[in-house]
Design an enzyme around this catalytic site. Structure first.
Site, short mmCIF file in Angstrom:
data_model
loop_
_atom_site.label_atom_id
_atom_site.label_comp_id
_atom_site.label_asym_id
_atom_site.label_seq_id
_atom_site.Cartn_x
_atom_site.Cartn_y
_atom_site.Cartn_z
N HIS A 1 7.41 -4.22 -1.18
CA HIS A 1 8.77 -3.65 -1.10
C HIS A 1 9.45 -3.82 0.26
O HIS A 1 10.63 -3.52 0.39
CB HIS A 1 8.74 -2.17 -1.45
CG HIS A 1 8.23 -1.31 -0.33
ND1 HIS A 1 6.94 -1.35 0.09
CD2 HIS A 1 8.85 -0.40 0.46
CE1 HIS A 1 6.77 -0.49 1.08
NE2 HIS A 1 7.92 0.09 1.34
N1 UDP Z 1 3.01 5.06 -4.10
C1 UDP Z 1 3.05 5.75 -5.31
N2 UDP Z 1 3.43 5.06 -6.44
C2 UDP Z 1 3.74 3.74 -6.43
C3 UDP Z 1 3.68 3.05 -5.19
C4 UDP Z 1 3.32 3.74 -4.06
O1 UDP Z 1 2.75 6.93 -5.36
O2 UDP Z 1 4.09 3.20 -7.47
C5 UDP Z 1 2.63 5.78 -2.90
C6 UDP Z 1 1.49 5.17 -2.13
O3 UDP Z 1 0.27 5.62 -2.64
C7 UDP Z 1 1.75 5.69 -0.74
C8 UDP Z 1 3.24 5.72 -0.67
O4 UDP Z 1 3.71 5.73 -2.00
O5 UDP Z 1 1.27 7.00 -0.57
C9 UDP Z 1 3.73 4.51 0.06
O6 UDP Z 1 5.08 4.44 -0.01
P1 UDP Z 1 5.87 3.09 0.22
O7 UDP Z 1 5.00 1.94 -0.11
O8 UDP Z 1 7.16 3.24 -0.52
O9 UDP Z 1 6.24 3.14 1.76
P2 UDP Z 1 5.46 2.86 3.10
O10 UDP Z 1 4.10 3.45 3.02
O11 UDP Z 1 5.42 1.40 3.31
O12 UDP Z 1 6.30 3.55 4.12
#
Ligand code: UDP
Length: 335
Positions: free
Chosen positions: A203
């Site tokens: 993403h």
């Molecule tokens: N996550 C979730 N469902 C999904 C994809 C990700 O619950 O379909 C959770 C994942 O386990 C983690 C968090 O969302 O805890 C990560 O968010 P994201 O990837 O949007 O952002 P980043 O971590 O890169 O800031």
């Protein structure tokens, strides 16, 4: 009693806020109000986390989303300021590195309100990432910087934060609190999950906004899925880009599903053979669930995982991704 106003807008912030709200609700002398900027609004990107992770219902929802950075932060600053002027909280609690974070920081600081930043001190040293800009600027005007790791606290010291009027606390990672707390509530997802599979997510703007890179990553997934099934809970931004670019993969081993709730994510983490992702949070969760990780970026904020050999930086070139997968796939048995 102390009045805290938490500003949330995106999925990783809801998840982090759940760990803190669980603690706040135990303390009678602290009152928390929650402001949702509306940055993430789909039910499976927002509401499901409030429901599953027992986060108190937001007191406000600004419904600001799907705008360019300038318009989004501009509107958020304006509306958050109005609410802060009325509420005058003792502390404004901010999480992570999104546009909601930087908007909250600017609104609060100019009203001379105190800011606590959870997940402070992380750096990718890639100034092209919107997240890097957001976190650097938020850190600089925060009063308390809650660092998830010693490395994050060290980053701040290197940048001279010792000379600033702020407090740096290495408090550990709230995402780890969640992994420990919610693993007993793990929930089977509502699609048929293969016996063995790789868990992937994509993403980050640096991957989705570059058609070459996105196509290259999906070619790699397609190739890998011929050897072992891949499960991809697809982020709405990535879904939109794939549609625009007319990238569609018909490979029954490549299982693309809607974003899942945290409890389903815990289940996927428990059962997968490997994680491949550009998410910051998921890289760590892989480690918390004793899984190796291939990171689909040029760098990571969580360098400890690379130093320890649990994570490998693969970038976004098809052959490099495939090679990294080959290198990591058989490692999990000896974690
Ligand atoms: N996550 C979730 N469902 C999904 C994809 C990700 O619950 O379909 C959770 C994942 O386990 C983690 C968090 O969302 O805890 C990560 O968010 P994201 O990837 O949007 O952002 P980043 O971590 O890169 O800031």
């Amino acid at each position: 009693s102390m009045k805290i106003l938490s500003i949330l807008g995106a999925r990783p912030q809801f998840i982090k806020a759940s760990a803190i709200s669980r603690e706040i609700t135990k303390r009678k002398n602290i009152q928390e109000k929650i402001l949702h900027t509306g940055q993430h609004f789909d039910a499976n990107m927002s509401k499901i986390f409030f429901d599953q992770m027992q986060i108190p219902k937001p007191d406000w929802n600004l419904e600001i989303s799907n705008l360019n950075h300038g318009a989004m932060t501009g509107r958020m600053i304006e509306e958050i300021e109005n609410i802060l002027l009325e509420e005058r909280p003792d502390w404004v609690l901010l999480y992570g590195d999104t546009n909601s974070t930087i908007s909250g920081a600017l609104s609060a600081k100019k009203l001379h309100l105190k800011i606590a930043h959870v997940e402070a001190g992380l750096r990718s040293y890639n100034m092209k990432m919107p997240e890097e800009i957001n976190r650097i600027l938020t850190d600089r005007i925060s009063d308390i910087l809650f660092c998830p790791t010693k490395g994050a606290a060290d980053n701040l010291k290197l940048e001279g934060f010792k000379n600033f009027d702020c407090q740096i606390v290495n408090c550990g990672d709230v995402m780890y609190d969640n992994a420990l707390y919610f693993r007993k509530y793990s929930k089977t997802p509502n699609f048929s999950k293969p016996q063995k599979f790789i868990l992937t997510t994509i993403h980050r703007a640096e991957n989705t906004d570059d058609s070459q890179k996105l196509a290259s990553i999906f070619r790699a997934f397609d190739k890998i899925a011929r050897e072992i099934p891949i499960v991809l809970p697809l982020h709405p931004r990535t879904k939109q880009k794939l549609n625009e670019l007319k990238i569609n993969i018909s490979n029954s081993n490549f299982i693309i599903v809607n974003p899942v709730g945290y409890l389903e994510m815990v289940n996927l983490l428990e059962h997968c053979s490997l994680v491949m992702t550009d998410s910051g949070g998921l890289q760590k969760e892989a480690f918390f669930f004793k899984k190796h990780c291939v990171t689909l970026r040029e760098e990571t904020e969580w360098t400890e995982l690379v130093d320890n050999g649990f994570n490998i930086i693969a970038g976004n070139i098809e052959t490099n991704i495939y090679d990294a997968y080959k290198k990591m796939i058989n490692k999990n048995s000896n974690f």
